[in-house]
Design a protein around this motif. Sequence first.
Motif, PDB file in Angstrom:
ATOM      1  N   ASP A 270      71.756  17.897  28.407  1.00  6.83           N
ATOM      2  CA  ASP A 270      72.221  17.806  27.030  1.00  6.83           C
ATOM      3  C   ASP A 270      71.262  18.529  26.101  1.00  6.83           C
ATOM      4  OD1 ASP A 270      73.747  17.119  24.926  1.00  6.83           O
ATOM      5  OD2 ASP A 270      73.404  14.963  25.037  1.00  6.83           O
ATOM      6  N   VAL A 271      71.702  18.720  24.856  1.00  8.13           N
ATOM      7  CA  VAL A 271      70.873  19.436  23.884  1.00  8.13           C
ATOM      8  C   VAL A 271      69.592  18.687  23.585  1.00  8.13           C
ATOM      9  CG1 VAL A 271      72.013  18.346  21.915  1.00  8.13           C
ATOM     10  CG2 VAL A 271      70.910  20.549  21.621  1.00  8.13           C
ATOM     11  N   GLY A 272      69.594  17.383  23.785  1.00  5.84           N
ATOM     12  CA  GLY A 272      68.404  16.606  23.479  1.00  5.84           C
ATOM     13  C   GLY A 272      67.298  16.729  24.494  1.00  5.84           C
ATOM     14  N   SER A 273      67.556  17.438  25.598  1.00  2.52           N
ATOM     15  CA  SER A 273      66.548  17.570  26.649  1.00  2.52           C
ATOM     16  C   SER A 273      65.885  18.919  26.577  1.00  2.52           C
ATOM     17  CB  SER A 273      67.218  17.394  28.027  1.00  2.52           C
ATOM     18  OG  SER A 273      66.293  17.595  29.059  1.00  2.52           O
ATOM     19  N   PHE A 274      64.585  18.932  26.466  1.00  2.00           N
ATOM     20  CA  PHE A 274      63.826  20.182  26.385  1.00  2.00           C
ATOM     21  C   PHE A 274      62.798  20.210  27.497  1.00  2.00           C
ATOM     22  CE2 PHE A 274      65.517  19.828  22.177  1.00  2.00           C
ATOM     23  CZ  PHE A 274      65.779  21.124  21.807  1.00  2.00           C
ATOM     24  N   PRO A 275      62.679  21.320  28.221  1.00  2.00           N
ATOM     25  CA  PRO A 275      61.619  21.417  29.224  1.00  2.00           C
ATOM     26  C   PRO A 275      60.252  21.412  28.557  1.00  2.00           C
ATOM     27  CG  PRO A 275      62.657  23.555  28.886  1.00  2.00           C
ATOM     28  CD  PRO A 275      63.460  22.551  28.114  1.00  2.00           C
ATOM     29  N   GLU A 276      59.335  20.664  29.149  1.00  2.00           N
ATOM     30  CA  GLU A 276      57.995  20.605  28.588  1.00  2.00           C
ATOM     31  C   GLU A 276      57.237  21.873  28.924  1.00  2.00           C
ATOM     32  OE1 GLU A 276      55.938  17.169  29.813  1.00  2.00           O
ATOM     33  OE2 GLU A 276      57.304  15.755  28.873  1.00  2.00           O
TER      34      GLU A 276
ATOM     35  N   SER B 205      63.704  20.234  39.140  1.00  2.00           N
ATOM     36  CA  SER B 205      64.426  19.858  37.921  1.00  2.00           C
ATOM     37  C   SER B 205      65.004  21.050  37.192  1.00  2.00           C
ATOM     38  CB  SER B 205      63.489  19.090  36.976  1.00  2.00           C
ATOM     39  OG  SER B 205      62.388  19.904  36.607  1.00  2.00           O
ATOM     40  N   TYR B 206      64.389  22.251  37.385  1.00  2.00           N
ATOM     41  CA  TYR B 206      64.883  23.425  36.667  1.00  2.00           C
ATOM     42  C   TYR B 206      66.286  23.806  37.109  1.00  2.00           C
ATOM     43  CZ  TYR B 206      63.945  26.264  40.808  1.00  2.00           C
ATOM     44  OH  TYR B 206      63.955  26.790  42.071  1.00  2.00           O
ATOM     45  N   LEU B 207      66.669  23.359  38.331  1.00  2.00           N
ATOM     46  CA  LEU B 207      67.992  23.728  38.827  1.00  2.00           C
ATOM     47  C   LEU B 207      69.104  23.068  38.033  1.00  2.00           C
ATOM     48  CD1 LEU B 207      67.434  23.600  42.696  1.00  2.00           C
ATOM     49  CD2 LEU B 207      67.663  25.611  41.246  1.00  2.00           C
ATOM     50  N   VAL B 208      68.823  21.906  37.434  1.00  2.00           N
ATOM     51  CA  VAL B 208      69.855  21.200  36.679  1.00  2.00           C
ATOM     52  C   VAL B 208      69.600  21.266  35.186  1.00  2.00           C
ATOM     53  CG1 VAL B 208      70.349  19.620  38.565  1.00  2.00           C
ATOM     54  CG2 VAL B 208      68.597  19.020  36.892  1.00  2.00           C
ATOM     55  N   SER B 209      68.538  21.974  34.775  1.00  2.00           N
ATOM     56  CA  SER B 209      68.205  21.998  33.349  1.00  2.00           C
ATOM     57  C   SER B 209      69.302  22.648  32.533  1.00  2.00           C
ATOM     58  CB  SER B 209      66.876  22.738  33.124  1.00  2.00           C
ATOM     59  OG  SER B 209      66.979  24.087  33.569  1.00  2.00           O
TER      60      SER B 209
ATOM     61  N   ARG C  35      65.058  35.524  28.078  1.00  2.00           N
ATOM     62  CA  ARG C  35      65.378  34.623  29.180  1.00  2.00           C
ATOM     63  C   ARG C  35      64.309  33.541  29.344  1.00  2.00           C
ATOM     64  NH1 ARG C  35      69.736  35.661  28.555  1.00  2.00           N
ATOM     65  NH2 ARG C  35      71.199  36.845  29.857  1.00  2.00           N
ATOM     66  N   ILE C  36      63.042  33.919  29.216  1.00  2.00           N
ATOM     67  CA  ILE C  36      61.982  32.917  29.315  1.00  2.00           C
ATOM     68  C   ILE C  36      62.122  31.899  28.191  1.00  2.00           C
ATOM     69  CG2 ILE C  36      59.493  32.538  29.214  1.00  2.00           C
ATOM     70  CD1 ILE C  36      59.126  35.331  30.409  1.00  2.00           C
ATOM     71  N   ALA C  37      62.386  32.389  26.977  1.00  2.00           N
ATOM     72  CA  ALA C  37      62.539  31.490  25.830  1.00  2.00           C
ATOM     73  C   ALA C  37      63.728  30.560  26.013  1.00  2.00           C
ATOM     74  CB  ALA C  37      62.687  32.311  24.546  1.00  2.00           C
ATOM     75  N   GLN C  38      64.832  31.082  26.528  1.00  2.00           N
ATOM     76  CA  GLN C  38      65.999  30.232  26.760  1.00  2.00           C
ATOM     77  C   GLN C  38      65.733  29.217  27.859  1.00  2.00           C
ATOM     78  OE1 GLN C  38      68.869  33.339  27.475  1.00  2.00           O
ATOM     79  NE2 GLN C  38      69.654  33.242  25.382  1.00  2.00           N
ATOM     80  N   ARG C  39      64.995  29.633  28.881  1.00  2.00           N
ATOM     81  CA  ARG C  39      64.630  28.672  29.932  1.00  2.00           C
ATOM     82  C   ARG C  39      63.782  27.538  29.365  1.00  2.00           C
ATOM     83  NH1 ARG C  39      61.382  31.581  34.178  1.00  2.00           N
ATOM     84  NH2 ARG C  39      59.631  31.036  32.814  1.00  2.00           N
ATOM     85  N   MET C  40      62.961  27.862  28.378  1.00  2.00           N
ATOM     86  CA  MET C  40      62.126  26.851  27.735  1.00  2.00           C
ATOM     87  C   MET C  40      62.894  26.073  26.670  1.00  2.00           C
ATOM     88  SD  MET C  40      58.764  29.295  27.362  1.00  2.00           S
ATOM     89  CE  MET C  40      57.813  28.155  26.403  1.00  2.00           C
ATOM     90  N   GLY C  41      64.118  26.479  26.381  1.00  2.00           N
ATOM     91  CA  GLY C  41      64.927  25.769  25.399  1.00  2.00           C
ATOM     92  C   GLY C  41      64.638  26.141  23.970  1.00  2.00           C
ATOM     93  N   LEU C  42      64.009  27.296  23.728  1.00  2.00           N
ATOM     94  CA  LEU C  42      63.674  27.656  22.355  1.00  2.00           C
ATOM     95  C   LEU C  42      64.905  27.966  21.530  1.00  2.00           C
ATOM     96  CD1 LEU C  42      60.507  29.933  22.740  1.00  2.00           C
ATOM     97  CD2 LEU C  42      60.671  27.443  22.654  1.00  2.00           C
ATOM     98  N   HIS C  43      66.016  28.334  22.168  1.00  2.00           N
ATOM     99  CA  HIS C  43      67.221  28.675  21.422  1.00  2.00           C
ATOM    100  C   HIS C  43      67.952  27.450  20.903  1.00  2.00           C
ATOM    101  CE1 HIS C  43      68.575  27.675  25.399  1.00  2.00           C
ATOM    102  NE2 HIS C  43      69.832  27.795  25.069  1.00  2.00           N
ATOM    103  N   ARG C  44      67.606  26.281  21.379  1.00  2.00           N
ATOM    104  CA  ARG C  44      68.209  25.043  20.891  1.00  2.00           C
ATOM    105  C   ARG C  44      67.246  24.386  19.920  1.00  2.00           C
ATOM    106  NH1 ARG C  44      72.755  24.219  23.908  1.00  2.00           N
ATOM    107  NH2 ARG C  44      73.386  23.337  21.906  1.00  2.00           N
ATOM    108  N   ASP C  45      67.770  23.892  18.811  1.00  2.00           N
ATOM    109  CA  ASP C  45      66.885  23.334  17.797  1.00  2.00           C
ATOM    110  C   ASP C  45      66.272  22.033  18.290  1.00  2.00           C
ATOM    111  OD1 ASP C  45      65.991  23.639  14.898  1.00  2.00           O
ATOM    112  OD2 ASP C  45      66.644  21.550  14.988  1.00  2.00           O
ATOM    113  N   PRO C  46      64.947  21.933  18.218  1.00  2.00           N
ATOM    114  CA  PRO C  46      64.266  20.741  18.741  1.00  2.00           C
ATOM    115  C   PRO C  46      64.117  19.632  17.720  1.00  2.00           C
ATOM    116  CG  PRO C  46      62.643  22.391  18.144  1.00  2.00           C
ATOM    117  CD  PRO C  46      63.988  22.972  17.801  1.00  2.00           C
ATOM    118  N   GLY C  47      64.720  19.774  16.538  1.00  2.00           N
ATOM    119  CA  GLY C  47      64.491  18.811  15.469  1.00  2.00           C
ATOM    120  C   GLY C  47      64.819  17.387  15.844  1.00  2.00           C
ATOM    121  N   GLY C  48      65.890  17.167  16.627  1.00  2.00           N
ATOM    122  CA  GLY C  48      66.288  15.808  16.979  1.00  2.00           C
ATOM    123  C   GLY C  48      65.922  15.411  18.384  1.00  2.00           C
TER     124      GLY C  48
END
Length: 768
Positions: free
Chosen positions: A732-738, A724-728, A342-355
């Motif tokens: 879109d896939v291009g947005s990653f939490p810092e 901002s976390y409420l709408v994260s 859950r922490i990793a998904q909140r940080m967006g690790l499950h989405r590829d950050p390549g683009g």
Amino acid sequence: MSAEQSAPVPGPGPGPAPMPQAQQQPPDLSAMKLTRGTSCVLCQQRKVRCDKNKPCANCVKAGVECRVIPPVPPRRRKKRLQEKDLVERLKKYEGLLSEHGVKFEAIGHDLRSDGPQSDDVDQLENDVEGLNTSPEASVSPLAPQNEKPGSWFSLHKEVFRASEQLLQDSSEDEAEVGSTIHRAFDSMFSNQDGFPFIVGGRAPSVTGAHPSAIHIIQLWQIYIDNINPLLKITHIPTVQGQIIGATSQLEKAPKNIEALMFAIYVMAITSLEEPDVYRMFGEPKRELLGRYFTALQQALLNAGFMRSNDFISLQAYVLYLFAVRWFVDPRQVFCLIGIAVRIAQRMGLHRDPGGAGLPPFEVEQRRRLWWTIVGYDRRIGEMTGSTVTALSSGGDCKIPLNVNDSDLHIEGKEMPAPHTGPTEMLFALAHIEITMAVASNSNRDDFKMNNPDKAGPSAQGPGAKTPILTIRIAGQESPSYTFDGFCAHVEGTYLAQCDPKIPLHFFTLTMTRQSLCKMRIISFLVRMHNSEAMPIEEMERDSLFLQATQMIEYDNVIQSSESLRPFKWYSMHHFPFPAYMFLVQELRRRVSGAVVERAWEAITANYELRGLLNDLHTPMHTAFGNLFFKAWDAHEAAQKGSGRQVSPPRFIVALQERAEKRRKARAENRQDPSLEPVPVDFPRSRGPNQTPAGAGNTAIMTPPPVDQSMGGAQVQETSDMDWSYLVSGYQDVGSFPEFNNFGRFGYHLGGMGGGTGGPGGGNIFGNQ
């Protein structure tokens, strides 16, 4: 195989018929809950052995009525053949009606003759009693809504069910409600560790729990040698600078770095054997683990690891999960891994950050950490029979690149070019592909669920042929392989250029080939225990017998090789359980021959090398022992028939002696303390005043006591709340939490001045 002989395997006899008077006089529901098997109610209430006489000796002695309530006969599962036949008949009758011009609402074309529609209901009803796992829970939220939930049961769930059936069939004890494997976990582990559910408001410092500077460097080097080559979740050049800086001023070390340091201590000590620990640090291994585990838990809470998007804190928590596996029930570990997911998904690790425009360094670190979490989650899921894992929740994170740590730089702007030969990522990449390999008919493939148009052909309608079973990498747009093709792909990609003289290469060769054997065996076990078991040719059975033997032999190589001692800790997570499941049954029918002798030698050596004789108290071990008795008796009888005398292996003798003690204790209706399992306790330090090894200042190095009153993580309060976390979740896939540290991937030290930074905002990565 010509020298082999076959021994008949006795089949199960018919069960007792249900008693007709049970329908006339409904039993007391309160008594029904207390009754198991054919024991009387009084013996169940007192939890003593019932002699099965009517009345039994205990009831006669107590002067009460001996009441026995027969168990409810198990529900028989329906065969898919019945449903298939009905669907075919329905389609036939609808076709005849159409030919004669009769108007009606046809439903046959909406039904699949090969689908598991009604069987899902039976499967769910059978699962409730054993694992209490619903098929709905295993469906990805991104999966198409028109799919049937039951069609997504995972492969490792089927293996777990097969394991359960094997253990229940082999046990001579009375049938008990629930999972045999889960009951084994109940007796194997205590329930004394409440982390992270610790209540209170205090956040005591753990600065005094650090070892001396010399031992910090020693533990860091052990981590580099033993842990990092296999997990690859820490960038060594970067973390080394952080540790050296923190060691110089421990009282000012950032909280996330402090948590990572204690995680490194724990993992380093875990990877060592007891004599090595005492030789290096002058204290028992369990004492050091108890001290550093306590400090690590508190350090994680102090860093607020569950409340922030802190990459370093998540790294520390993942290392904690690997180390805690030996002392905590796997079901609890599976839940704790869920926190990491859950922490990793909140940080967006499950989405590829390549683009997403992130630096190459951060892109690779994200990928490495995510796939380490996923792989470990899947492994513990196999052990616990859980259907929902990190990969079933969606994501498109790509596999990490085949690059060394030296190829990644903090300030780098371009992605490094992947190497074509072996790198530091050799084992990690091979492990990812092996653990994420899924069959085309399995629900483990999230890519197939989210892209049904790309999932490949499937058999539809009457007369359709069953498609060839293929394998692909779950969650990736990878090509599909036949099983032999996948093995060739792994051999050619990862193993062909390995040098067995290099320990990491040797370990990769051995573990990977062991995993390929495991894949074949599991595929067979699922087929064998499926309601529609497919016939298997003798040639294939011979091949599987050899694969199972080789799987144990590979494990023996790892356990006995001196060059692989640094990596033995990892192999302990991968006991060759599927091989034992297959061989313990096959050895009852294969009683002689060269391959049979080879299998017995491999099993005997594995018992010795893994020290399995040191703990004979687990219910699973007892159940396997019953099967081994029958297999050895058949083997011994065949050898005597050929005029040869054989001596039983030491583990058979030990199991037989223990079984005899159990029989005597039951016959005398008494409990033998030596037969009771001793739960594994979480390691704790002997006391709050225990001084760590190498400490020069007792007052500074004494760790504070940590108990149930300790508080949760403390995070600095700010005047302006960030919503901002409420709408994260809707971005879109291009947005990653810092990350809260490293700027985008760096923390501001300000001269090592605090947890989240201080004046000056200096970046330690710039000093490398």
